[in-house]
Motif scaffolding. Structure first.
Motif, mmCIF file in Angstrom:
data_model
loop_
_atom_site.group_PDB
_atom_site.id
_atom_site.type_symbol
_atom_site.label_atom_id
_atom_site.label_comp_id
_atom_site.label_asym_id
_atom_site.label_seq_id
_atom_site.Cartn_x
_atom_site.Cartn_y
_atom_site.Cartn_z
ATOM 1 N N ARG A 1 176.687 15.242 87.042
ATOM 2 C CA ARG A 1 176.202 14.299 88.334
ATOM 3 C C ARG A 1 177.044 12.896 87.998
ATOM 4 N NH1 ARG A 1 171.500 15.511 89.656
ATOM 5 N NH2 ARG A 1 172.009 17.782 90.332
ATOM 6 N N VAL A 2 176.417 12.288 86.696
ATOM 7 C CA VAL A 2 177.034 11.157 86.292
ATOM 8 C C VAL A 2 178.452 11.225 86.030
ATOM 9 C CG1 VAL A 2 174.752 10.135 85.397
ATOM 10 C CG2 VAL A 2 176.099 11.504 83.921
ATOM 11 N N ALA A 3 178.988 12.517 85.815
ATOM 12 C CA ALA A 3 180.422 12.232 85.593
ATOM 13 C C ALA A 3 181.103 12.668 86.884
ATOM 14 C CB ALA A 3 180.662 13.408 84.626
ATOM 15 N N LYS A 4 180.298 12.591 87.928
ATOM 16 C CA LYS A 4 181.020 12.612 89.448
ATOM 17 C C LYS A 4 181.515 13.911 89.598
ATOM 18 C CE LYS A 4 180.767 7.703 90.327
ATOM 19 N NZ LYS A 4 180.164 7.363 89.166
ATOM 20 N N TYR B 1 172.364 16.990 85.382
ATOM 21 C CA TYR B 1 172.444 15.388 85.525
ATOM 22 C C TYR B 1 173.978 14.894 84.763
ATOM 23 C CZ TYR B 1 170.950 10.527 84.050
ATOM 24 O OH TYR B 1 170.983 9.316 84.064
ATOM 25 N N GLY B 2 174.082 15.601 83.670
ATOM 26 C CA GLY B 2 175.280 15.100 82.914
ATOM 27 C C GLY B 2 176.664 15.460 83.729
ATOM 28 N N LEU C 1 163.022 15.537 78.743
ATOM 29 C CA LEU C 1 163.552 15.755 79.945
ATOM 30 C C LEU C 1 163.134 14.752 80.921
ATOM 31 C CD1 LEU C 1 162.548 19.687 80.005
ATOM 32 C CD2 LEU C 1 164.646 18.566 79.615
ATOM 33 N N PHE C 2 163.939 14.791 81.916
ATOM 34 C CA PHE C 2 163.706 13.375 83.074
ATOM 35 C C PHE C 2 162.450 13.991 83.744
ATOM 36 C CE2 PHE C 2 168.338 12.990 82.209
ATOM 37 C CZ PHE C 2 168.251 12.061 81.425
ATOM 38 N N TYR D 1 177.676 7.375 75.229
ATOM 39 C CA TYR D 1 178.166 8.210 76.664
ATOM 40 C C TYR D 1 179.529 8.723 76.862
ATOM 41 C CZ TYR D 1 178.885 3.195 77.872
ATOM 42 O OH TYR D 1 179.285 1.977 78.107
ATOM 43 N N LYS E 1 177.279 20.578 79.630
ATOM 44 C CA LYS E 1 178.134 19.440 79.288
ATOM 45 C C LYS E 1 179.735 19.923 78.727
ATOM 46 C CE LYS E 1 178.337 15.356 79.906
ATOM 47 N NZ LYS E 1 178.974 14.597 80.989
ATOM 48 N N HIS F 1 160.960 12.686 86.447
ATOM 49 C CA HIS F 1 161.212 12.835 87.952
ATOM 50 C C HIS F 1 162.212 13.661 88.502
ATOM 51 C CE1 HIS F 1 164.300 10.270 86.215
ATOM 52 N NE2 HIS F 1 164.781 9.847 87.362
ATOM 53 N N ARG G 1 170.738 21.930 79.395
ATOM 54 C CA ARG G 1 171.221 20.496 80.003
ATOM 55 C C ARG G 1 172.175 20.024 78.837
ATOM 56 N NH1 ARG G 1 166.966 15.396 80.060
ATOM 57 N NH2 ARG G 1 167.352 15.471 77.761
ATOM 58 N N ALA G 2 172.111 20.393 77.763
ATOM 59 C CA ALA G 2 173.146 19.622 76.726
ATOM 60 C C ALA G 2 174.528 20.518 76.732
ATOM 61 C CB ALA G 2 172.675 19.701 75.233
ATOM 62 N N ASN H 1 176.544 16.288 72.310
ATOM 63 C CA ASN H 1 175.275 16.389 73.105
ATOM 64 C C ASN H 1 174.135 16.712 72.239
ATOM 65 O OD1 ASN H 1 177.333 17.216 75.555
ATOM 66 N ND2 ASN H 1 175.780 15.621 76.071
#
Lengths: 282, 363
Positions: B118-121, B115-116, B103-104, B90, B167, B106, B163-164, B95
């Motif tokens: 969001r987790v990086a704020k 996603y990438g 793929l997630f 991480y 980032k 949910h 998605r990749a 990537n």
């Protein structure tokens, strides 16, 4: 295609079983719950809602029902708090020892419930293992009374007994999470904690719901743990039903309480199943 | 430790400024099973490098080591003057597009792509803008609110790519991303992927077992065999100048001729021709398309042979013939497609097209 005879042989016995031992008793219970006990201790077949009114107005009944739910809620909470980390560790970090740990969790289920409840009695009693130890190391002067014959003892014992039931569905749901999702999350920059809360936990919710339902429903109807370890303050609703059908000889009221419990439990199962479906993505 | 942190590999990397990733003597064993035997390879900036190999060659393991899902038993990874192999996945600016997309389930398509970020704020407005742009790039805007289970394999593939890419990695790893698609979609995606790579200018390391795919897409191919690099070269070079008999056979069809060279003459069965090769035995790769139907009047310098047609395979524009000579030699010959190939035929080839290769059998 199966022959008629074969189909009859495989379907009739279970149907008969369910009818005789489930449907008829429930129907009887339903009827009883509207009947009355006369002053001469006979059951009068006149229909009324008096039993249900009694359940709602007499303190001891609704208070015990609430206490039972409160005990069951705590058992649910504690067995989730124990079962989830255990399942998580086993599923993600136990490696080659996975099967061994799994068996260790399952083994207590082979031991009789009664034996395990009695074991807690010898641990928690005034002359029990725990009190003796505490006095021996001079942490306490006198035996701690609240350990046994209290809601505490009931919650502790039920948590011990039902944690494997909570563990199993959680473990199953964690095992179903494709590991490449965890890798994908990490690959996209999520820390291990972020991966847990954003990917692993949401995908394990069906297991959590199933486990929570097991723990709550099974504890709510429990009768042995409060009987052996609960004392007067740890009485649960099943103990009352047992005494109403036994010594108190008030089958109609016992039936009314049982029916309420049944409705409560069935609606819980219904809601939990709906939620599980909503959270499963296979 | 007495040695300083900058080993030779890093100095070499800084010497050629366009090197993005330096794979330096990477080895990997799972217990007694040796999967990679000291791989050294450089990935240039903006390059499309394909790691090509059969299943079990170690190609996926190498990719997983670059991504950080596996750690190498020995060796180093350098990227931008930094030891990549010491960072958790991480924290790497790398990537991955996974073989089964990963793929997630949910999350919706747009949540997956975001996603990438969001987790990086990143801020919500920035995430929205970037996700929209990424989805537009892979033509998936219409499916933004769909769950991955509701879209097709090819569409999932595009989402995984978006998605990749959102980032903005320096390096994108692709683990057989097209293997689950059917042939038509696959060819289409090969071209899309290649043009996308040119557009974004990110280095791609693409893993596949499909040599045609490798040929179509790559700037360079690294051919991996049993944990060792067999050859690293452009598709053209690897095809026309294969280093080993394995490379010659794996990339396209070839005829491997065992020749004996004595006093400047190569002998192969009953055939012989003058040769520049040193005396001794030699292994030569002769592509089927370099053999032609013999001209009525012999061409000087060409080697002629006669043989019986044993088998023919129709390939549309061309046909692949199996020819067996009287001395037992077998040749694959690519000719124009004709329905009347039969019986005994005469062919010729230019011995200059018989390219000497190292024998890989011993490896």
């Amino acid at each position: 295609m199966f022959s008629r005879a074969y189909r009859a042989v495989v379907t009739v016995p279970p149907l008969l079983w369910v009818t005789v031992f489930l449907l008829i008793p429930y129907a009887l219970m339903f009827c009883y719950s509207f009947w009355m006990v006369s002053t001469s201790q006979t059951i009068v077949h006149s229909w009324s809602l008096a039993n249900y009114r009694q359940l709602l107005t007499v303190d001891v009944y609704w208070q015990t029902l609430l206490r039972s739910m409160w005990i069951a809620a705590r058992v649910m909470l504690f067995s989730l708090l124990l079962g989830y980390p255990l399942a998580y560790f086993l599923s993600f970090y136990a490696g080659a020892k996975k099967d061994l740990f799994y068996q260790l969790v399952i083994i207590p289920l082979w031991v009789s419930y009664l034996v395990r409840a009695y074991a807690w009695k010898t641990i928690l009693g005034s002359d029990g293992v725990l009190n003796t130890l505490l006095q021996y190391v001079h942490l306490t002067k006198h035996p701690l009374e609240f350990l046994l014959y209290s809601p505490f003892a009931v919650v502790l014992t039920l948590t011990h007994i039902y944690t494997p039931f909570t563990f199993l569905p959680i473990y199953a749901s964690l095992e179903h999470i494709p590991r490449n999702l965890v890798e994908a999350s990490s690959d996209l920059g999520a820390s291990p904690a972020q991966t847990f809360w954003r990917v692993i936990f949401p995908l394990s919710i069906p297991g959590v719901l199933a486990g929570a339902t097991f723990a709550f429903v099974l504890s709510l109807g429990d009768f042995l743990a409060p009987l052996l370890l609960g004392g007067p303050s740890g009485i649960m609703i099943s103990n009352i039903v047992v005494s109403l059908f036994g010594a108190a000889y008030n089958w109609p009221l016992g039936a009314a309480i049982s029916l309420c419990m049944l409705v409560l439990v069935v609606s819980l199962l219904f809601v939990s199943e709906r939620l599980e479906k909503k959270w499963s993505f296979s | 430790m007495l040695t300083r942190e900058q080993p030779v590999a890093a100095l070499e990397a800084s010497a050629t400024s366009s090197t993005l990733l330096d794979i330096h003597k990477i080895a990997k064993s799972f217990g007694k099973n040796v999967v990679l035997r000291g791989i050294s390879l450089q990935v240039a900036e903006g390059e499309f490098l394909t790691i090509l190999g059969e299943s079990g060659s170690g190609k996926t393991t190498l990719l997983r080591i670059i991504a950080g899902f596996e750690s190498a038993t020995s060796g180093e990874l350098w990227m931008g003057g930094e030891r990549l192999d010491r960072l958790p996945p991480y924290k790497r600016r790398v990537n991955t597009v996974f073989q089964h997309y990963a793929l997630f389930p949910h999350l919706t398509v747009e949540q997956n792509v975001g996603y990438g970020l969001r987790v990086a704020k990143h801020s919500a407005s920035e995430i929205d803008a970037q996700v929209e742009q990424a989805l537009a790039r892979v033509k998936m805007t219409a499916y933004a609110k769909a769950k991955p289970s509701k879209i097709s394999g090819g569409q999932q593939q595009r989402v995984a790519l978006a998605r990749a890419l959102v980032k903005r990695p320096q390096l994108l790893l692709l683990d057989e991303p097209l293997s689950a698609l059917d042939a038509n979609l696959r060819r289409q995606m090969q071209l899309e992927l290649k043009s996308l790579q040119r557009e974004v200018g990110i280095s791609f390391v693409f893993v596949t077992h499909d040599q045609d795919e490798a040929m179509v897409m790559s700037d360079r191919i690294a051919l991996l065999r049993a944990g060792e690099l067999e050859q690293v070269a452009t598709p053209r070079e690897i095809y026309s100048r294969p280093a080993t008999s394995y490379a010659a056979q794996f990339i396209g069809h070839t005829n491997l001729l065992r020749a004996d060279v004595r006093d400047g003459v190569a002998h192969c069965g009953s055939l012989f021709w003058t040769s520049q090769l040193p005396d001794g035995s030699a292994l030569l790769s002769l592509r089927p398309e370099n053999i032609e139907v013999a001209a009525p009047s012999g061409v000087p310098g060409k080697v002629r042979f006669r043989g019986k047609l044993r088998h023919k395979a129709f390939h549309g524009a061309s046909e692949l013939l199996q020819i067996e000579c009287a001395d037992g030699l077998l040749f694959s010959v690519r000719t124009e497609a004709r329905s009347d190939w039969q019986g005994e035929l005469e062919f010729e080839f230019d011995p200059a097209d018989a390219f000497p290769v190292r024998n890989s059998e011993a490896a």
